[in-house]
Design a protein around this motif. Structure first.
Motif, PDB file in Angstrom:
ATOM      1  N   SER A  67      48.631  51.069  42.899  1.00 59.08           N
ATOM      2  CA  SER A  67      47.154  52.079  43.777  1.00 59.08           C
ATOM      3  C   SER A  67      45.991  50.994  43.668  1.00 59.08           C
ATOM      4  O   SER A  67      45.590  51.014  45.074  1.00 59.08           O
ATOM      5  N   CYS A  68      45.317  51.186  42.222  1.00 58.57           N
ATOM      6  CA  CYS A  68      43.937  50.500  42.211  1.00 58.57           C
ATOM      7  C   CYS A  68      43.851  49.369  41.534  1.00 58.57           C
ATOM      8  O   CYS A  68      44.939  49.183  40.615  1.00 58.57           O
ATOM      9  N   CYS A  69      42.911  48.555  41.557  1.00 60.57           N
ATOM     10  CA  CYS A  69      42.723  47.794  39.956  1.00 60.57           C
ATOM     11  C   CYS A  69      41.804  47.970  39.179  1.00 60.57           C
ATOM     12  O   CYS A  69      40.620  48.895  39.676  1.00 60.57           O
ATOM     13  N   ILE A  70      42.605  48.718  38.307  1.00 57.80           N
ATOM     14  CA  ILE A  70      41.180  49.085  37.230  1.00 57.80           C
ATOM     15  C   ILE A  70      40.505  48.338  35.777  1.00 57.80           C
ATOM     16  O   ILE A  70      42.354  48.149  35.036  1.00 57.80           O
ATOM     17  N   SER A  71      39.562  47.800  36.020  1.00 57.31           N
ATOM     18  CA  SER A  71      39.588  46.718  34.900  1.00 57.31           C
ATOM     19  C   SER A  71      38.537  47.358  33.702  1.00 57.31           C
ATOM     20  O   SER A  71      37.393  47.574  33.798  1.00 57.31           O
ATOM     21  N   VAL A  72      38.788  47.142  32.534  1.00 60.37           N
ATOM     22  CA  VAL A  72      37.997  47.669  31.716  1.00 60.37           C
ATOM     23  C   VAL A  72      36.960  46.468  31.013  1.00 60.37           C
ATOM     24  O   VAL A  72      37.883  45.268  30.135  1.00 60.37           O
ATOM     25  N   ASN A  73      36.079  46.609  30.624  1.00 64.31           N
ATOM     26  CA  ASN A  73      35.306  46.099  29.777  1.00 64.31           C
ATOM     27  C   ASN A  73      35.443  44.617  30.135  1.00 64.31           C
ATOM     28  O   ASN A  73      34.990  43.868  30.582  1.00 64.31           O
ATOM     29  N   ASP A  74      36.500  44.201  29.546  1.00 65.48           N
ATOM     30  CA  ASP A  74      35.980  42.446  29.786  1.00 65.48           C
ATOM     31  C   ASP A  74      36.704  41.725  30.484  1.00 65.48           C
ATOM     32  O   ASP A  74      37.042  40.584  30.925  1.00 65.48           O
ATOM     33  N   GLU A  75      37.543  42.854  31.335  1.00 64.53           N
ATOM     34  CA  GLU A  75      38.478  42.598  32.301  1.00 64.53           C
ATOM     35  C   GLU A  75      37.259  42.646  33.665  1.00 64.53           C
ATOM     36  O   GLU A  75      37.225  44.038  34.041  1.00 64.53           O
ATOM     37  N   VAL A  76      37.104  41.973  34.760  1.00 65.43           N
ATOM     38  CA  VAL A  76      37.204  41.232  35.384  1.00 65.43           C
ATOM     39  C   VAL A  76      37.738  41.871  36.837  1.00 65.43           C
ATOM     40  O   VAL A  76      36.713  42.735  37.315  1.00 65.43           O
ATOM     41  N   ILE A  77      37.941  41.362  37.090  1.00 64.43           N
ATOM     42  CA  ILE A  77      39.326  42.617  38.565  1.00 64.43           C
ATOM     43  C   ILE A  77      40.242  42.439  38.242  1.00 64.43           C
ATOM     44  O   ILE A  77      40.797  41.757  36.712  1.00 64.43           O
ATOM     45  N   HIS A  78      41.539  43.191  38.734  1.00 66.30           N
ATOM     46  CA  HIS A  78      42.395  43.006  39.324  1.00 66.30           C
ATOM     47  C   HIS A  78      43.268  43.970  37.769  1.00 66.30           C
ATOM     48  O   HIS A  78      44.526  43.347  37.467  1.00 66.30           O
ATOM     49  N   GLY A  79      43.155  44.467  36.711  1.00 65.38           N
ATOM     50  CA  GLY A  79      43.154  44.917  35.834  1.00 65.38           C
ATOM     51  C   GLY A  79      44.570  45.979  36.340  1.00 65.38           C
ATOM     52  O   GLY A  79      44.087  46.889  37.119  1.00 65.38           O
ATOM     53  N   MET A  80      45.597  46.543  35.599  1.00 64.46           N
ATOM     54  CA  MET A  80      46.817  47.061  35.797  1.00 64.46           C
ATOM     55  C   MET A  80      46.689  48.290  35.440  1.00 64.46           C
ATOM     56  O   MET A  80      46.193  48.190  33.957  1.00 64.46           O
ATOM     57  N   PRO A  81      46.873  49.245  35.681  1.00 63.40           N
ATOM     58  CA  PRO A  81      46.961  50.557  35.646  1.00 63.40           C
ATOM     59  C   PRO A  81      47.869  51.087  34.500  1.00 63.40           C
ATOM     60  O   PRO A  81      49.506  50.176  34.874  1.00 63.40           O
ATOM     61  N   GLY A  82      47.091  51.385  33.275  1.00 63.31           N
ATOM     62  CA  GLY A  82      49.106  51.976  32.342  1.00 63.31           C
ATOM     63  C   GLY A  82      48.673  53.030  31.082  1.00 63.31           C
ATOM     64  O   GLY A  82      48.047  53.407  31.735  1.00 63.31           O
ATOM     65  N   LEU A  83      49.051  52.664  29.892  1.00 62.98           N
ATOM     66  CA  LEU A  83      49.028  53.460  29.468  1.00 62.98           C
ATOM     67  C   LEU A  83      47.007  53.982  28.404  1.00 62.98           C
ATOM     68  O   LEU A  83      47.007  54.321  27.824  1.00 62.98           O
TER      69      LEU A  83
END
Length: 248
Positions: A67-83
């Protein structure tokens, strides 16, 4: 396809979608902390969106699994939520789309997780202000690429990289509509802005090079040099006077 000009009824639906989007971001801002997983943040967002009588715009969009794109640190966009669990010193960008009665609102925010490096806080601050530099040109007296030029001119002064391959967009009945909105300086000024246009302006700014790569999952975009990236977005309505930021 052309730029879709919204009437008052359609704008009203977008206001509702955008308000739900803004409130979802407020809820997640209170939830971001060391130890929480990105999947837990995604669940909080989806539960709130659905409880508000809307649906997540991104879930299933071109096969996106969350439902959201969640991008951490060097991730710019479209990060996939997970563990993945957020850790002290991380920064996390959350991009949310909300659909209410077939009309959309879209916004992104980048948050500090615990205590972060001063350079990364500056990156977050500059990315947010880059949006507001563009907002100054969201008037019928200006053209589309005036805001593109404003973003790059502002960010260049800080030595950060403005992502080129991805851009902002029109929004309304579709979460992505014409026109595309580059965040870097353009040779031409583009079409004139008009009342009833709704635009998602979303500078994506890297601490180092503007260059990016896409991971093997075909979704997650990361910085080429591994440095951090920030993202800030709002849905904006062009009026006869000052612009209205629907997702604030």
């Amino acid at each position: 396809m052309g730029i879709f000009i919204k009437n008052d009824e359609q704008i009203s639906l977008m206001r509702t979608a955008s308000k739900i989007c803004a409130r979802t971001h407020e809820l997640l801002a209170k939830s971001v902390r060391p130890g929480i997983t990105t999947a837990e943040l995604n669940s909080i967002a989806e539960d709130y969106i659905r409880s508000s009588g809307a649906t997540p715009s991104f879930l299933g969009y071109r096969g996106f699994p969350a439902s959201c794109c969640i991008s951490v640190n060097d991730e710019v966009i479209h990060g996939m939520p997970g563990l993945r669990r957020l850790r002290n010193g991380d920064i996390v960008s959350i991009d949310i789309g909300v659909c209410f009665k077939r009309f959309h609102g879209d916004a992104a925010r980048t948050h500090a997780v615990g205590k972060i490096d001063t350079v990364h806080q500056k990156l977050i601050d500059v990315t947010e202000q880059a949006f507001f530099e563009a907002l100054k040109y969201c008037k019928v007296t200006h053209r589309l690429h005036d805001m593109s030029n404003a973003i790059e001119d502002y960010v260049d002064a800080f030595g950060f990289g403005v992502v080129r391959e991805w851009c902002g967009h029109g929004i309304g009945r579709q979460v992505h509509e014409d026109p595309q909105i580059p965040h870097t300086r353009q040779a031409k000024r583009g079409p004139r802005l008009g009342r009833g246009m709704t635009l998602a302006i979303e500078p994506m700014i890297n601490a180092g090079t503007y260059e990016i790569n896409t991971l093997d999952d075909t979704w997650t975009v990361v910085t080429k040099d591994g440095k951090y990236s920030a993202h800030y977005e709002n849905t904006v309505l062009i009026t006869d006077g000052e612009p209205e930021v629907l997702t604030l």
